[in-house]
Design a protein around this motif. Structure first.
Motif, PDB file in Angstrom:
ATOM      1  N   MET A 188      19.537  14.563  17.524  1.00 55.39           N
ATOM      2  CA  MET A 188      19.608  13.937  18.847  1.00 55.39           C
ATOM      3  C   MET A 188      18.259  13.361  19.232  1.00 55.39           C
ATOM      4  SD  MET A 188      22.066  16.503  21.042  1.00 55.39           S
ATOM      5  CE  MET A 188      22.629  15.229  22.179  1.00 55.39           C
ATOM      6  N   ILE A 189      18.289  12.240  19.925  1.00 55.51           N
ATOM      7  CA  ILE A 189      17.078  11.569  20.399  1.00 55.51           C
ATOM      8  C   ILE A 189      17.033  11.684  21.916  1.00 55.51           C
ATOM      9  CG2 ILE A 189      15.853   9.370  20.591  1.00 55.51           C
ATOM     10  CD1 ILE A 189      17.314   8.476  18.033  1.00 55.51           C
ATOM     11  N   LEU A 190      15.955  12.234  22.440  1.00 53.92           N
ATOM     12  CA  LEU A 190      15.779  12.363  23.883  1.00 53.92           C
ATOM     13  C   LEU A 190      14.817  11.297  24.388  1.00 53.92           C
ATOM     14  CD1 LEU A 190      15.404  15.523  26.020  1.00 53.92           C
ATOM     15  CD2 LEU A 190      13.606  13.790  26.149  1.00 53.92           C
ATOM     16  N   VAL A 191      15.195  10.640  25.475  1.00 52.68           N
ATOM     17  CA  VAL A 191      14.342   9.641  26.113  1.00 52.68           C
ATOM     18  C   VAL A 191      14.006  10.140  27.511  1.00 52.68           C
ATOM     19  CG1 VAL A 191      14.130   7.243  26.883  1.00 52.68           C
ATOM     20  CG2 VAL A 191      15.461   7.780  24.820  1.00 52.68           C
ATOM     21  N   THR A 192      12.723  10.304  27.807  1.00 53.60           N
ATOM     22  CA  THR A 192      12.331  10.735  29.148  1.00 53.60           C
ATOM     23  C   THR A 192      12.338   9.534  30.092  1.00 53.60           C
ATOM     24  OG1 THR A 192       9.934  10.362  28.948  1.00 53.60           O
ATOM     25  CG2 THR A 192      10.798  12.449  28.089  1.00 53.60           C
ATOM     26  N   GLY A 193      12.437   9.831  31.383  1.00 52.49           N
ATOM     27  CA  GLY A 193      12.428   8.749  32.374  1.00 52.49           C
ATOM     28  C   GLY A 193      13.523   7.730  32.128  1.00 52.49           C
TER      29      GLY A 193
ATOM     30  N   ASP B 210      16.915  21.265  24.264  1.00 49.70           N
ATOM     31  CA  ASP B 210      17.720  22.066  23.348  1.00 49.70           C
ATOM     32  C   ASP B 210      18.464  21.181  22.354  1.00 49.70           C
ATOM     33  OD1 ASP B 210      18.962  24.482  22.382  1.00 49.70           O
ATOM     34  OD2 ASP B 210      20.789  23.814  23.395  1.00 49.70           O
ATOM     35  N   GLY B 211      18.240  21.428  21.056  1.00 44.95           N
ATOM     36  CA  GLY B 211      18.936  20.682  20.012  1.00 44.95           C
ATOM     37  C   GLY B 211      18.387  19.301  19.724  1.00 44.95           C
ATOM     38  N   VAL B 212      17.280  18.937  20.359  1.00 52.08           N
ATOM     39  CA  VAL B 212      16.707  17.598  20.208  1.00 52.08           C
ATOM     40  C   VAL B 212      15.775  17.557  19.003  1.00 52.08           C
ATOM     41  CG1 VAL B 212      15.085  15.963  21.265  1.00 52.08           C
ATOM     42  CG2 VAL B 212      16.934  16.968  22.636  1.00 52.08           C
TER      43      VAL B 212
ATOM     44  N   ALA C 169       8.492  20.066  23.651  1.00 51.31           N
ATOM     45  CA  ALA C 169       8.839  19.502  22.339  1.00 51.31           C
ATOM     46  C   ALA C 169       8.422  20.450  21.219  1.00 51.31           C
ATOM     47  CB  ALA C 169       8.176  18.138  22.165  1.00 51.31           C
ATOM     48  N   GLN C 170       7.255  21.055  21.364  1.00 52.89           N
ATOM     49  CA  GLN C 170       6.804  22.041  20.375  1.00 52.89           C
ATOM     50  C   GLN C 170       7.778  23.218  20.297  1.00 52.89           C
ATOM     51  OE1 GLN C 170       2.737  22.464  22.076  1.00 52.89           O
ATOM     52  NE2 GLN C 170       2.072  22.418  19.936  1.00 52.89           N
ATOM     53  N   GLN C 171       8.161  23.728  21.474  1.00 48.60           N
ATOM     54  CA  GLN C 171       9.059  24.887  21.523  1.00 48.60           C
ATOM     55  C   GLN C 171      10.413  24.568  20.893  1.00 48.60           C
ATOM     56  OE1 GLN C 171       6.430  27.057  22.292  1.00 48.60           O
ATOM     57  NE2 GLN C 171       8.147  28.222  23.124  1.00 48.60           N
ATOM     58  N   ALA C 172      10.830  23.314  21.009  1.00 45.81           N
ATOM     59  CA  ALA C 172      12.135  22.907  20.480  1.00 45.81           C
ATOM     60  C   ALA C 172      12.082  22.556  18.996  1.00 45.81           C
ATOM     61  CB  ALA C 172      12.658  21.711  21.273  1.00 45.81           C
TER      62      ALA C 172
END
Length: 283
Positions: free
Chosen positions: A1-6, A65-67, A92-95
């Motif tokens: 999965m790709i997460l985009v902030t904002g 989560d899952g990213v 991001a590190q934690q994930a």
């Protein structure tokens, strides 16, 4: 999965839509937003919408989560950007994210702009994190100027403090396309892209382009930074932000917003959008 902030912001929203256009399944895109109710249009396309506040680490941990990949669009809250970005990097590190792309500023490490400071801090934090990352050092948006074209036409003048400094601008769409290419590509970790428009211009040339397109005489009036700041404050801008804009113009006069890099047009596979086209679009 790709997460985009904002993802409901002007650039973030375009990045999400360009990911979809390039073939990324909507249900593999996470739109990280402060106000999920504002992301209904994305949800309607099948995009996963998750609440994520730059200043709320717990919300970021849940959103990530899952990213596997993160597109960190820099915060719009000047003065709060670095601590907010640090929160995103930690999440991001934690994930266990495998790649984080960050929208920085043109030639960040040597930039004299006040706006560059938090970008420099963020780049250093990414290096210190040990996480795989890629830097998208965006130049100025063409919309930074064409957004106020009505005022230029009303007064017959473009105001600024840039002297003969050149702006290698591109549209948000140009930058969004590049971001979508990079975040979905292989072997990007460690790369730094200097993203600039192909055709640079001075503000005098920009004013001349408005005249050419509209048939109305518009000139460039160069002002001392303090005077330009006061005029911006008079139009309703907060004093601090007005000062940052004037400082950016002064930086441009020293070459800070010019680059002859072709990274942007290479990434998007076409020439960047000329300023004349942006003027026409704004009109």
């Amino acid at each position: 999965m790709i997460l985009v902030t904002g993802a409901t912001g002007q650039l973030g929203n375009l990045i999400v839509n360009n990911l979809i256009k390039r073939g990324t399944p909507a249900n593999q895109i996470v739109a990280a937003v402060r106000s999920p109710e504002k992301a209904q249009a994305l949800a309607d396309q099948g995009v996963v919408v998750r609440k994520a506040d730059y200043s709320d680490p717990a919300s970021l941990d849940a959103a990530f989560d899952g990213v596997k990949r993160v597109m960190l669009v820099s915060s719009s809250e000047v003065g709060q950007r670095f601590p907010q970005h640090k929160n995103v990097i930690h999440a991001a590190q934690q994930a266990g994210v495998e790649l984080l792309a960050y929208t920085s500023i043109m030639r960040a490490q040597e930039s004299p702009l006040a706006l560059a400071e938090e970008h420099i801090q963020t780049e250093k934090a990414l290096i210190a994190s040990g996480m795989p990352f890629v830097l998208l050092r965006n130049g100025w948006y063409s919309e930074n100027y064409t957004g106020s074209i009505g005022m230029a036409l009303e007064h017959g003048a473009v105001l600024g403090s840039a002297g003969e400094g050149k702006y290698a601008t591109a549209t948000r769409q140009d930058y969004a396309e590049a971001a979508a290419v990079v975040i979905t590509a292989d072997n990007q970790a460690g790369k730094i892209y200097e993203l600039a428009g192909d055709q640079a211009f001075t503000l005098a040339e920009y004013a001349a382009a408005i005249s050419e397109v509209t048939g109305k005489t518009v000139v460039y009036q160069d002002l001392p930074a303090e005077e330009y700041t006061n005029i911006l404050v008079g139009t309703g801008l907060p004093e601090g932000f007005a000062g940052i804009l004037a400082d950016s113009d002064v930086g441009a006069s020293k070459g800070a917003l010019y680059s002859d890099s072709k990274d942007l047009s290479t990434l998007i596979g076409r020439p960047t959008t000329p300023i004349v086209d942006s003027i026409k679009a704004a009109l």
